[in-house]
Scaffold this motif. Structure first.
Motif, PDB file in Angstrom:
ATOM      1  N   PHE A   1       8.580  -2.409  -1.991  1.00  0.00           N
ATOM      2  CA  PHE A   1       8.267  -3.837  -1.993  1.00  0.00           C
ATOM      3  C   PHE A   1       8.569  -4.455  -3.353  1.00  0.00           C
ATOM      4  N   SER A   2       8.123  -3.795  -4.414  1.00  0.00           N
ATOM      5  CA  SER A   2       8.324  -4.359  -5.749  1.00  0.00           C
ATOM      6  C   SER A   2       9.798  -4.449  -6.115  1.00  0.00           C
ATOM      7  N   GLU A   3      10.619  -3.546  -5.581  1.00  0.00           N
ATOM      8  CA  GLU A   3      12.050  -3.569  -5.896  1.00  0.00           C
ATOM      9  C   GLU A   3      12.807  -4.635  -5.109  1.00  0.00           C
ATOM     10  N   GLN A   4      12.308  -5.024  -3.944  1.00  0.00           N
ATOM     11  CA  GLN A   4      13.052  -5.934  -3.079  1.00  0.00           C
ATOM     12  C   GLN A   4      12.502  -7.356  -3.040  1.00  0.00           C
ATOM     13  N   PHE A   5      11.232  -7.544  -3.395  1.00  0.00           N
ATOM     14  CA  PHE A   5      10.657  -8.884  -3.291  1.00  0.00           C
ATOM     15  C   PHE A   5      11.289  -9.796  -4.337  1.00  0.00           C
ATOM     16  N   PRO A   6      11.643 -11.021  -3.970  1.00  0.00           N
ATOM     17  CA  PRO A   6      12.457 -11.865  -4.859  1.00  0.00           C
ATOM     18  C   PRO A   6      11.685 -12.668  -5.889  1.00  0.00           C
ATOM     19  N   ALA A   7      10.380 -12.428  -6.048  1.00  0.00           N
ATOM     20  CA  ALA A   7       9.583 -13.238  -6.967  1.00  0.00           C
ATOM     21  C   ALA A   7       8.532 -12.350  -7.632  1.00  0.00           C
ATOM     22  N   PRO A   8       7.840 -12.858  -8.659  1.00  0.00           N
ATOM     23  CA  PRO A   8       6.817 -12.058  -9.341  1.00  0.00           C
ATOM     24  C   PRO A   8       5.708 -11.606  -8.395  1.00  0.00           C
TER      25      PRO A   8
END
Length: 381
Positions: free
Chosen positions: A49-56
């Motif tokens: 999730f952290s690698e693919q999510f486009p925002a902080p």
């Protein structure tokens, strides 16, 4: 439109749905400005999730489910007790959610079944409209079928779901198939949210079974099933190994949980064996793979998923990892149901954008009103 996500971090389902909706809204020209993710001390935000999510991403301490270490059964009483013991921590998380909403001033908040998000809107009533997305909200549909008995489990499940959506303009219930909306209950039925990586794949026929579980203790049951059918190749993705591929015998391999490799395996497998988590079942349904759905012990939500999946033609529900029913079902699996599912999924882009636009438009007309939690014994009981 600037959108803030609140995401329950338990398992991978809600996180994957958040990734999918982020892809959808950015395709439509809107902006996802961040995600507040509910985590526990032993379940941090997953790397996928952290690698693919486009925002902080901001992790927040949030209530999590407690399972028996030996039987892997869900323990509702210990889950509740643990939540009460950490109430002070969760109050700080609620205030943090409120502060982020006030400081970042999004146009819309989308809550993926995070309990603290609903409590924030119940206690502090932010002016920013919120909609909630989860398959659990289908429990409020009058046509939804529950497992026989288990009245208290049903009541607690619906009460928890109501609290996650406290103050929401609408509940968007992810469903295997199209069903009528229930506007009087703020309920809209929408297709599942699938990642683009699923949609881009062309399924192929294979000879192996694919298994998935986030509970390492359930692997022992899969091994017993494998020993009954040692000639059937079985690939098991589970959280108890960190190896890309760990060969156990000639036909059994273990794999660390990895979204891309899991989808690669699903693309070419013969069938899927898994606990009755909604997201993995939907991915298999989209690819036309029959599924054996085994709810975790005492997990009422997964028991509901298995029953609903059987109704929709996804596969079979079962109490144990026994491959015999699945082998009997495979010749009877209808590819037509999978084609209908893909057609239903194709409507999602417009239905989700319409729901977000309704929420934004309702801000001015309903600014003096705030939806309250409805009775847990309401529709669908």
């Amino acid at each position: 439109m600037r959108i803030l996500f609140l995401v329950q971090g338990e398992g991978r389902g809600h996180l994957t749905q958040a990734l999918s909706l982020a892809q959808l809204v950015e395709t439509a020209g809107h902006e996802v400005i961040g995600a507040l993710v509910g985590v526990t001390h032993n379940r941090p935000t997953p790397t996928f999730f952290s690698e693919q999510f486009p925002a902080p991403i901001t992790p927040l301490p949030s209530p999590g489910l407690v399972y028996h270490t030996r039987t892997n059964a869900l323990q509702p009483s210990k889950t509740t007790w643990k939540a009460l013991l950490n109430a002070r921590t969760y109050r700080r998380s609620i205030r943090q959610i409120r502060d982020v909403i006030e400081s970042q001033k999004p146009d819309l908040v989308v809550n993926f079944y995070e309990l603290l998000g609903g409590l924030t809107y119940g206690f502090y009533r932010p002016s920013v409209p919120m909609i909630c997305v989860a398959h659990q909200y289908l429990a409020f549909h009058p046509q939804f079928q529950f497992p026989a008995g288990q009245y208290m489990d049903r009541l607690l499940f619906k009460l928890t779901s109501r609290f996650t959506a406290w103050g929401a303009r609408e509940m968007l219930a992810l469903s295997f198939d199209q069903q009528p909306d229930v506007p009087g209950s703020r309920l809209r039925v929408v297709p599942p949210l699938l990642r683009q990586e699923v949609l881009d794949r062309k399924p192929a026929s294979g000879d192996f079974f694919l298994a998935y579980t986030t509970q390492p203790g359930l692997v022992a049951e899969l091994v017993r099933a494998h020993r009954q059918h040692p000639a059937i190749p079985l690939r098991v993705f589970h959280s108890g190994t960190q190896a890309t591929e760990e060969r156990i015998d000639e036909t059994l391999t273990y794999h660390a949980i990895n979204g891309q490799r899991f989808l690669d395996a699903m693309q070419g497998c013969r069938a899927v064996v898994t606990t009755a988590g909604f997201e993995s079942v939907c991915e298999a349904f989209y690819m036309g793979k029959p599924v054996l759905m085994i709810p975790q012990p005492n997990h009422f939500e997964q028991a509901c998923n298995a029953l609903d999946g059987e109704r929709a033609g996804v596969g079979l529900g079962a109490n144990t990892f026994d491959l015999n029913p699945l082998l009997d079902f495979i010749p009877r699996y209808s590819t037509e149901t999978s084609e209908q599912f893909r057609a239903w999924y194709a409507q999602g882009y417009y239905l989700f954008l319409a729901a977000m636009n309704r929420a934004i438009q309702s801000k001015s007309t309903n600014s003096s009103q705030h939806p309250e939690v409805l009775s847990a014994a309401g529709s669908g009981s």
